[in-house]
Write an enzyme that holds these catalytic residues in place. Structure first.
Site, PDB file in Angstrom:
ATOM      1  N   ARG A 121       0.810  -1.216   0.000  1.00 26.43           N
ATOM      2  CA  ARG A 121       0.000   0.000   0.000  1.00 26.43           C
ATOM      3  C   ARG A 121       0.847   1.272   0.000  1.00 26.43           C
ATOM      4  O   ARG A 121       0.555   2.212  -0.732  1.00 26.43           O
ATOM      5  CB  ARG A 121      -0.928  -0.009   1.220  1.00 26.43           C
ATOM      6  CG  ARG A 121      -1.912   1.158   1.255  1.00 26.43           C
ATOM      7  CD  ARG A 121      -2.768   1.073   2.504  1.00 26.43           C
ATOM      8  NE  ARG A 121      -3.624  -0.093   2.498  1.00 26.43           N
ATOM      9  CZ  ARG A 121      -4.846  -0.117   1.954  1.00 26.43           C
ATOM     10  NH1 ARG A 121      -5.338   0.963   1.381  1.00 26.43           N
ATOM     11  NH2 ARG A 121      -5.581  -1.206   1.997  1.00 26.43           N
ATOM     12  N   GLU A 142     -24.754  -2.122 -24.441  1.00 30.96           N
ATOM     13  CA  GLU A 142     -24.372  -2.187 -25.851  1.00 30.96           C
ATOM     14  C   GLU A 142     -23.182  -3.122 -26.066  1.00 30.96           C
ATOM     15  O   GLU A 142     -23.173  -3.918 -27.007  1.00 30.96           O
ATOM     16  CB  GLU A 142     -24.018  -0.780 -26.358  1.00 30.96           C
ATOM     17  CG  GLU A 142     -25.200   0.166 -26.401  1.00 30.96           C
ATOM     18  CD  GLU A 142     -24.792   1.628 -26.478  1.00 30.96           C
ATOM     19  OE1 GLU A 142     -25.700   2.491 -26.459  1.00 30.96           O
ATOM     20  OE2 GLU A 142     -23.579   1.916 -26.541  1.00 30.96           O
TER      21      GLU A 142
END
Length: 500
Positions: A121, A142
């Protein structure tokens, strides 16, 4: 006193309703605790973020929200900035993901934020792109139809399924391997085959409506698609859940329960939204699909400039290095027939001519980007046209989106309320970052002018400012006259050649 049957029934219904209400109250209370516990633990894990979020760390994690234009950034920006050997292998394929590869500097994936638990991190920068939720949902619908339609080249669903599994080789990642398409495409593919079989059994089918979002004879209508369990679980509020790390592809064991509670009780969405906002705040870069040009410029100046500053300058003007690992991360949209395989290899060819160089600047990076997106959009447009031919007359263009009824648009807004708020917040971040970079560029320009003045003073040491600028003005005037002379002379030569 003996009760009559009607009174008994009424009393029974009252008792039943009170029991149901009690269970509902208990369920809401349970969900409230689950969501709060997750939100609190998320906050505690992020108590020590990077000291300076604007500094690029050792690893860049591109959290790619589907249908936001991230593929363009991956091919036309990130592939130009990072060598293939620096990419985390098979980033998009969760089953083969290995973030601990030595010298792994780029991770681009549809995985959600929960992946940060597997990354260092303090040495990781995160970037993402956010899109207006209405446009993102329509684009998801779509694209699901477009990719699923490619399989209609096969005679039946069994043949299509068998063939697609056969050609998914070790050096190609199919769209069917990538979240969320590994769920959405097979689901839509099954629906398209079922409707095609139904049309065949009926014989001649006349399709009267030319609205592709409501062409039930050909494909699942949009309004029905939006209200399916699959859409509720994967698509609606998808950006918020992905940035919060709560998708159905999450690495967190509690992700499903938290997501289910938020979907069931709308009021519980606020803690999730706040976590997602905090994560956007901590990111190195947040782009907007709708602000394409400004977003690209911001990326080049914020991310690109830092990557380029770390590149060791070389004598070569461009690298055209190609390795086996580069081919291993090639993504093909389907692999359902020969044309799809060709489309996949065309992307490999595009990546072979990457212009990585220690001599590249932000300006040349933008020029390379503009050239790349022109090629990429053209190939994607051709692929879309070829796919949708198989479900003609259904076709999706920018113009056809105006055919979506207002009540369906309102339905999308309601189902994506968290994403709508997150998008507003992303726009605020974008405006602030854009202003900051603009001020920085202006400041840099001013410093350059001052540096130029100082250099001129060192050359013309004895002159004061007024004399120096008079000298510079005269020099520039002479230079312009010389260029004008060359231009006129060249015109005369061209004219004399024509006369001869």
């Amino acid at each position: 006193m003996q009760m009559n049957p009607i009174s008994k029934l009424t009393l029974g219904l009252i008792l039943l309703s009170s029991v149901v209400a009690s269970f509902a109250e208990l369920d809401f209370g349970h969900c409230e605790r689950v969501v709060k516990s997750w939100a609190d633990s998320s906050s505690s894990r992020e108590e020590h973020p990077n000291k300076d979020k604007r500094s690029l760390q050792d690893l860049l994690f591109f959290l790619h929200v589907p249908r936001t234009g991230g593929r363009t950034y991956f091919h036309c920006f990130l592939r130009k900035l990072y060598d293939s050997s620096e990419e985390c292998p098979r980033s998009y394929d969760k089953l083969h993901f290995n973030p601990r590869k030595e010298k792994c500097k780029l991770l681009a994936t549809h995985d959600d934020y929960s992946l940060m638990a597997k990354l260092p991190r303090e040495r990781t920068s995160v970037m993402t792109i956010v899109r207006d939720p209405i446009a993102r949902v329509l684009s998801t619908y779509e694209f699901s139809v477009e990719v699923a339609a490619r399989f209609l080249v096969h005679p039946n669903l069994t043949s299509a399924t068998r063939m697609s599994s056969r050609i998914r080789k070790s050096n190609v990642i199919s769209t069917l391997d990538i979240w969320p398409w590994k769920y959405l495409v097979p689901w839509m593919r099954e629906d398209l085959f079922a409707r095609r079989d139904a049309r065949k059994s009926k014989g001649v089918v006349v399709i009267e409506d030319d609205n592709p979002y409501d062409m039930e004879e050909m494909l699942m209508p949009l309004h029905k698609y939006l209200d399916t369990p699959t859409a509720h679980d994967i698509i609606h509020n998808g950006a918020t859940f992905q940035i919060a790390g709560l998708t159905n592809n999450s690495h967190l064991s509690e992700a499903h329960e938290v997501r289910h509670c938020v979907q069931k009780y709308k009021s519980l969405g606020e803690p999730v939204l706040q976590v997602a906002k905090r994560r956007l705040d901590s990111m190195l870069y947040v782009g907007l699909t709708e602000e394409h040009r400004e977003s690209a410029s911001l990326f080049a100046n914020v991310v690109g400039s830092q990557v380029l500053s770390h590149v060791v300058p070389s004598n070569a003007t461009a690298k055209t290095k190609t390795t086996k690992s580069e081919a291993s991360v090639t993504v093909t949209d389907s692999g359902s027939d020969k044309s799809e395989i060709q489309n996949g290899t065309s992307e490999v060819a595009l990546n072979k001519t990457e212009a990585k160089s220690g001599n590249m600047t932000v300006k040349t990076l933008m020029e390379v980007y503009e050239g790349c997106i022109t090629h990429l959009r053209k190939s994607q447009g051709t692929r879309r046209v070829n796919s949708l031919k198989r479900i003609s007359p259904a076709n999706f263009t920018r113009g056809t989106r105006t055919r979506v009824p207002n009540e369906v648009i309102q339905q999308i807004k309601s189902l994506n309320n968290l994403d709508a708020e997150l998008y507003k917040y992303a726009k605020e971040i974008f405006v602030k970052e854009h202003e900051l970079v603009s001020k920085k560029l202006v400041s840099t320009s001013k410093r350059s002018i001052v540096d130029l003045q100082n250099e001129l003073r060192s050359v013309f040491g004895g002159m004061d400012d007024e004399k120096m600028w008079k000298f510079v003005s005269v020099a520039l005037m002479l230079l312009l006259l010389f260029l004008l002379f060359l231009f006129v002379n060249a015109r005369r030569r061209r004219t004399s050649k024509v006369k001869i």
